[in-house]
Design an enzyme around this catalytic site. Structure first.
Site, PDB file in Angstrom:
ATOM      1  N   ARG A  18       0.803  -1.230   0.000  1.00  0.00           N
ATOM      2  CA  ARG A  18       0.000   0.000   0.000  1.00  0.00           C
ATOM      3  C   ARG A  18       0.834   1.277   0.000  1.00  0.00           C
ATOM      4  O   ARG A  18       0.548   2.209  -0.763  1.00  0.00           O
ATOM      5  CB  ARG A  18      -0.927   0.037   1.237  1.00  0.00           C
ATOM      6  CG  ARG A  18      -2.160  -0.774   1.098  1.00  0.00           C
ATOM      7  CD  ARG A  18      -2.516  -1.392   2.437  1.00  0.00           C
ATOM      8  NE  ARG A  18      -1.531  -2.399   2.763  1.00  0.00           N
ATOM      9  CZ  ARG A  18      -1.623  -3.673   2.377  1.00  0.00           C
ATOM     10  NH1 ARG A  18      -2.662  -4.067   1.708  1.00  0.00           N
ATOM     11  NH2 ARG A  18      -0.672  -4.549   2.652  1.00  0.00           N
ATOM     12  N   THR A  19       1.813   1.342   0.881  1.00  0.00           N
ATOM     13  CA  THR A  19       2.522   2.620   1.033  1.00  0.00           C
ATOM     14  C   THR A  19       3.231   2.998  -0.265  1.00  0.00           C
ATOM     15  O   THR A  19       3.104   4.116  -0.773  1.00  0.00           O
ATOM     16  CB  THR A  19       3.517   2.532   2.203  1.00  0.00           C
ATOM     17  OG1 THR A  19       2.808   2.076   3.358  1.00  0.00           O
ATOM     18  CG2 THR A  19       4.141   3.884   2.504  1.00  0.00           C
TER      19      THR A  19
ATOM     20  N   LYS B 256      26.022  -4.522  -1.188  1.00  0.00           N
ATOM     21  CA  LYS B 256      27.502  -4.540  -1.265  1.00  0.00           C
ATOM     22  C   LYS B 256      28.122  -3.783  -0.093  1.00  0.00           C
ATOM     23  O   LYS B 256      29.324  -3.570  -0.062  1.00  0.00           O
ATOM     24  CB  LYS B 256      27.957  -3.870  -2.564  1.00  0.00           C
ATOM     25  CG  LYS B 256      27.419  -4.476  -3.825  1.00  0.00           C
ATOM     26  CD  LYS B 256      27.943  -3.672  -5.025  1.00  0.00           C
ATOM     27  CE  LYS B 256      26.932  -3.623  -6.135  1.00  0.00           C
ATOM     28  NZ  LYS B 256      27.168  -2.499  -7.048  1.00  0.00           N
TER      29      LYS B 256
ATOM     30  N   ARG C  81      11.241   3.464   3.221  1.00  0.00           N
ATOM     31  CA  ARG C  81      10.886   2.497   4.279  1.00  0.00           C
ATOM     32  C   ARG C  81      12.138   1.708   4.598  1.00  0.00           C
ATOM     33  O   ARG C  81      12.848   1.255   3.683  1.00  0.00           O
ATOM     34  CB  ARG C  81       9.763   1.561   3.847  1.00  0.00           C
ATOM     35  CG  ARG C  81       9.542   0.452   4.868  1.00  0.00           C
ATOM     36  CD  ARG C  81       8.312  -0.369   4.598  1.00  0.00           C
ATOM     37  NE  ARG C  81       7.095   0.383   4.860  1.00  0.00           N
ATOM     38  CZ  ARG C  81       5.879  -0.162   4.818  1.00  0.00           C
ATOM     39  NH1 ARG C  81       5.736  -1.443   4.522  1.00  0.00           N
ATOM     40  NH2 ARG C  81       4.810   0.572   5.060  1.00  0.00           N
TER      41      ARG C  81
ATOM     42  N   HIS D  53       5.132   5.525  11.469  1.00  0.00           N
ATOM     43  CA  HIS D  53       4.597   5.394  10.114  1.00  0.00           C
ATOM     44  C   HIS D  53       3.642   6.580   9.930  1.00  0.00           C
ATOM     45  O   HIS D  53       2.424   6.419   9.865  1.00  0.00           O
ATOM     46  CB  HIS D  53       3.859   4.058   9.995  1.00  0.00           C
ATOM     47  CG  HIS D  53       3.531   3.645   8.588  1.00  0.00           C
ATOM     48  ND1 HIS D  53       3.711   4.463   7.494  1.00  0.00           N
ATOM     49  CD2 HIS D  53       3.025   2.488   8.114  1.00  0.00           C
ATOM     50  CE1 HIS D  53       3.322   3.823   6.406  1.00  0.00           C
ATOM     51  NE2 HIS D  53       2.906   2.614   6.763  1.00  0.00           N
TER      52      HIS D  53
END
Ligand code: CP
Length: 309
Positions: A53-54, A82, A103, A131
């Site tokens: 969703r986000t 890396k 995120r 959030h």
């Protein structure tokens, strides 16, 4: 504080007036779409953790405002694999994009990113911490369902948080934000997964008392909004205990027969086992429209931090 260039890291950084401004702006964009508002702007989505969703709603929001998008949806496909540091990844991404939506699994990572970036950082979830854009869309959803109830002086809106209130970042942010408004809050949580005391104390400082309810049955009957969250299996030390809680911690259509007709069931999603499929067909289910509200709310945030509103 000015909006252009502003980072969106924690709900704590936003006053009541800021929140109301975001909700009002989202409502205006929903009523009057602006397909060219962000023409010439580029958004990078830096998702080091899974999201449906986000990420998609940010991309939809940018696209519907005429902006463009680059990004990744997994750390495995980036040079983090890396050994590149988060700070260096951000320093690179800001060379390419006007706004960075991120995120990351680590608490505090969004704040760190904001300290090395000249482009605004929008936190799409950092560990179990915050959030904030989910909180804005939750508030937008509640405000649309119950117009003026959050801000008026009448009977407070009764809202219950249910589920994993210890680790669920969405309920922490939402509790803080709701403490600005006319609400009566309740919690229902399995033992060991209660709302952390410091979140309750902060709400109490703002005059909002949070009461504990023994079961979901009580919550269904007395609340206007029931905000369910996922039980996070990975947090349970004992798998047997998890299976027991999972079986008992589930709402179905029959339980909702005792709810007030206007009661609405919200959930940030994804749901796993806590809402039975038969709830979807009831008038109480509102979690899919809630997810849809992510688009106008994220449009508002992008337009504001990019200085186009
Ligand atoms: N509500 C929410 O944050 O969903 P995603 O994890 O799918 O982005």
């Amino acid at each position: 504080m000015d909006w252009p260039g502003r980072h969106v890291i924690s709900i704590e950084d936003f006053s009541r007036d800021d929140i109301l401004h975001i909700l009002q702006t989202a409502a205006e964009l929903e009523a009057h779409p602006q397909p060219n508002l962000l023409a010439g702007c580029l958004m990078a989505t830096l998702f080091f953790e899974p999201s449906t969703r986000t990420r998609l709603s940010f991309e939809a929001a940018m696209s519907k405002l005429g902006g463009q998008i680059i990004g990744f949806s997994s750390a495995a496909s980036t040079s983090a694999k890396k050994g590149e540091s988060l700070a260096d990844t951000i320093r690179m991404a800001e060379q390419y994009a006007d706004v960075l939506v991120m995120r990351h699994p680590r608490d505090g990572s969004a704040r760190l990113a904001s300290q090395v970036s000249n482009s605004p950082i929008i936190n799409g979830g950092d560990g179990a911490n915050q959030h904030p854009t989910q909180t804005f869309l939750d508030l937008y959803t509640i405000a649309k369902l119950f117009p003026d109830r959050l801000t008026h002086d009448g009977p407070p809106l009764a809202i219950t948080f249910a589920g994993d209130l210890r680790y669920g970042r969405t309920v922490h942010s939402l509790l803080t934000a709701l403490s600005n408004f006319n609400v009566r809050l309740y919690t229902v949580a399995p033992r060991g997964l209660e709302m952390p005391a410091h979140h309750l104390s902060r709400a109490a400082e703002r005059g909002v008392i949070v009461e504990t309810l023994p079961t979901l049955h009580e919550a269904v009957q007395l609340t206007d909004v029931l905000y369910m969250t996922r039980l996070q299996e990975e947090r349970f030390p004992d798998p047997v205990e998890f299976e027991h809680v999972k079986a008992t911690y589930r709402i179905n259509a029959e339980m909702l027969e005792r709810a007030q007709s206007h009661m609405r069931l919200l959930h940030p999603l994804p749901r796993v086992n806590e809402i039975a499929q038969d709830v979807d067909a009831t008038a109480h289910a509102h979690y899919f429209p809630q997810a849809g509200n992510g688009v106008p709310v994220r449009q508002a945030l992008l337009g504001l931090v990019l200085g186009r509103l």
